[in-house]
Design a protein around this motif. Structure first.
Motif, mmCIF file in Angstrom:
data_model
loop_
_atom_site.group_PDB
_atom_site.id
_atom_site.type_symbol
_atom_site.label_atom_id
_atom_site.label_comp_id
_atom_site.label_asym_id
_atom_site.label_seq_id
_atom_site.Cartn_x
_atom_site.Cartn_y
_atom_site.Cartn_z
ATOM 1 N N ASN A 175 -1.715 1.584 5.618
ATOM 2 C CA ASN A 175 -2.860 0.835 6.118
ATOM 3 C C ASN A 175 -2.573 -0.658 6.113
ATOM 4 O O ASN A 175 -1.794 -1.149 5.289
ATOM 5 C CB ASN A 175 -4.094 1.124 5.261
ATOM 6 N N GLN A 218 -4.835 -4.469 6.927
ATOM 7 C CA GLN A 218 -6.078 -5.122 7.322
ATOM 8 C C GLN A 218 -5.838 -6.610 7.498
ATOM 9 O O GLN A 218 -5.045 -7.221 6.758
ATOM 10 C CB GLN A 218 -7.182 -4.910 6.265
ATOM 11 N N GLU A 225 -1.412 -1.662 2.283
ATOM 12 C CA GLU A 225 -1.494 -0.695 1.192
ATOM 13 C C GLU A 225 -0.606 0.507 1.468
ATOM 14 O O GLU A 225 -0.363 0.884 2.610
ATOM 15 C CB GLU A 225 -2.928 -0.248 0.963
ATOM 16 N N LEU A 239 -0.191 4.529 0.421
ATOM 17 C CA LEU A 239 -0.978 5.638 -0.097
ATOM 18 C C LEU A 239 -0.329 6.156 -1.367
ATOM 19 O O LEU A 239 0.826 6.519 -1.387
ATOM 20 C CB LEU A 239 -1.060 6.754 0.936
ATOM 21 N N LYS A 240 -1.107 6.139 -2.441
ATOM 22 C CA LYS A 240 -0.599 6.638 -3.709
ATOM 23 C C LYS A 240 -0.855 8.130 -3.805
ATOM 24 O O LYS A 240 -1.590 8.708 -3.053
ATOM 25 C CB LYS A 240 -1.274 5.902 -4.865
ATOM 26 N N SER A 243 -5.869 3.465 -3.969
ATOM 27 C CA SER A 243 -5.109 2.616 -3.054
ATOM 28 C C SER A 243 -5.077 1.218 -3.636
ATOM 29 O O SER A 243 -5.861 0.890 -4.526
ATOM 30 C CB SER A 243 -5.748 2.586 -1.675
ATOM 31 N N ARG A 244 -4.169 0.401 -3.161
ATOM 32 C CA ARG A 244 -4.126 -0.989 -3.603
ATOM 33 C C ARG A 244 -3.789 -1.845 -2.402
ATOM 34 O O ARG A 244 -2.742 -1.676 -1.783
ATOM 35 C CB ARG A 244 -3.059 -1.171 -4.679
ATOM 36 N N LEU A 245 -4.666 -2.788 -2.098
ATOM 37 C CA LEU A 245 -4.368 -3.766 -1.064
ATOM 38 C C LEU A 245 -3.543 -4.884 -1.682
ATOM 39 O O LEU A 245 -3.969 -5.498 -2.657
ATOM 40 C CB LEU A 245 -5.653 -4.356 -0.485
ATOM 41 N N PHE A 249 -2.110 -8.498 -0.838
ATOM 42 C CA PHE A 249 -2.379 -9.585 0.102
ATOM 43 C C PHE A 249 -1.177 -10.505 0.237
ATOM 44 O O PHE A 249 -0.431 -10.729 -0.716
ATOM 45 C CB PHE A 249 -3.566 -10.421 -0.378
#
Lengths: 112, 117
Positions: free
Chosen positions: A31, A33, A90, A92-93, A98-100, A102
């Motif tokens: 992902n 963003q 991120e 996918l774990k 999840s972890r974004l 930055f």
């Protein structure tokens, strides 16, 4: 962990100009963003774009996941576009978490 | 649809004092996140909840920071005792989540700006 690099770090434009912001990431992501952080600190969602191209008014974004980069295009910039633009990715774990992660952001200033 | 709510918006405390922040996620969002954003940097994840369980707290300074989400909705983040380097904006975010087909878009609240003097 995954590394996210944004360029340029700072950008100054005259109103009406176009610009391209870049986000490079060091590993495969599921992902991605783009956010705009306004002068009051609010993070505003611009695009959710793990791959492909999207457009929303004067803004558009393209993510080429296989080459690990994303681009944000701003056309006909306005003074209200000023602020910091963040790219966040991120992976996918194994759990449902999840972890974004930055990037450091691009500080955009649009002068009238 | 209401967004992520946070309070207070601003807080000034002296070092060694304690402080708590509150977050109410978007209705129906099972996953809640707390991020710390230091001036000039991107946000960094502190802790992630799935319903009322902790999924990831690997970057939470557990000697002074704690967080809970008792009923799977609202959450509080506490700092005790605060240090000067805790001065930052604390952002809460939420997302839908699905255990099988990936992670949904995260939405952020307005943040709490903490100043430790």
């Amino acid at each position: 962990g995954i590394q996210v690099e944004q360029s340029p770090p700072d950008l100054i434009l005259q109103e009406g100009a176009n610009s391209t912001l870049r986000c490079n990431f060091s590993d495969s992501v599921n992902n991605l963003q783009w956010f705009h952080q306004n002068p009051w600190g609010q993070l505003i969602n611009l695009f959710y774009i793990p791959s492909g191209t999207k457009q929303n008014g004067r803004l558009s974004a393209t993510t080429v996941a296989t080459e690990r980069y994303s681009l944000l295009y701003i056309s006909s910039s306005q003074t209200t576009d000023s602020g910091v633009y963040f790219c966040a990715v991120e992976r996918l774990k194994e759990t449902s978490g999840s972890r974004l992660t930055f990037g450091e952001g691009t500080q955009l200033t649009v002068n009238p | 649809e209401a967004g992520v709510a946070q309070s207070p918006r601003y807080k000034i405390i002296e070092k060694r004092q304690s402080v708590a922040f509150w977050c109410n996620p978007i209705s129906g969002h099972a996953t809640l996140y707390w991020y710390q954003q230091i001036l000039g940097q991107g946000p960094k994840l502190l802790i992630q909840f799935q319903n009322n369980g902790v999924v990831d707290d690997s970057q939470l300074p557990k000697d002074r920071f704690s967080a809970e989400r008792l009923k799977g909705v609202d959450s509080t983040l506490k700092i005790q005792p605060a240090k000067l380097e805790d001065s930052a904006v604390y952002l809460c975010a939420s997302s839908l989540s699905h255990p099988f087909n990936g992670i949904y878009e995260q939405y952020f609240g307005p943040g709490t700006r903490l100043t430790v003097t």
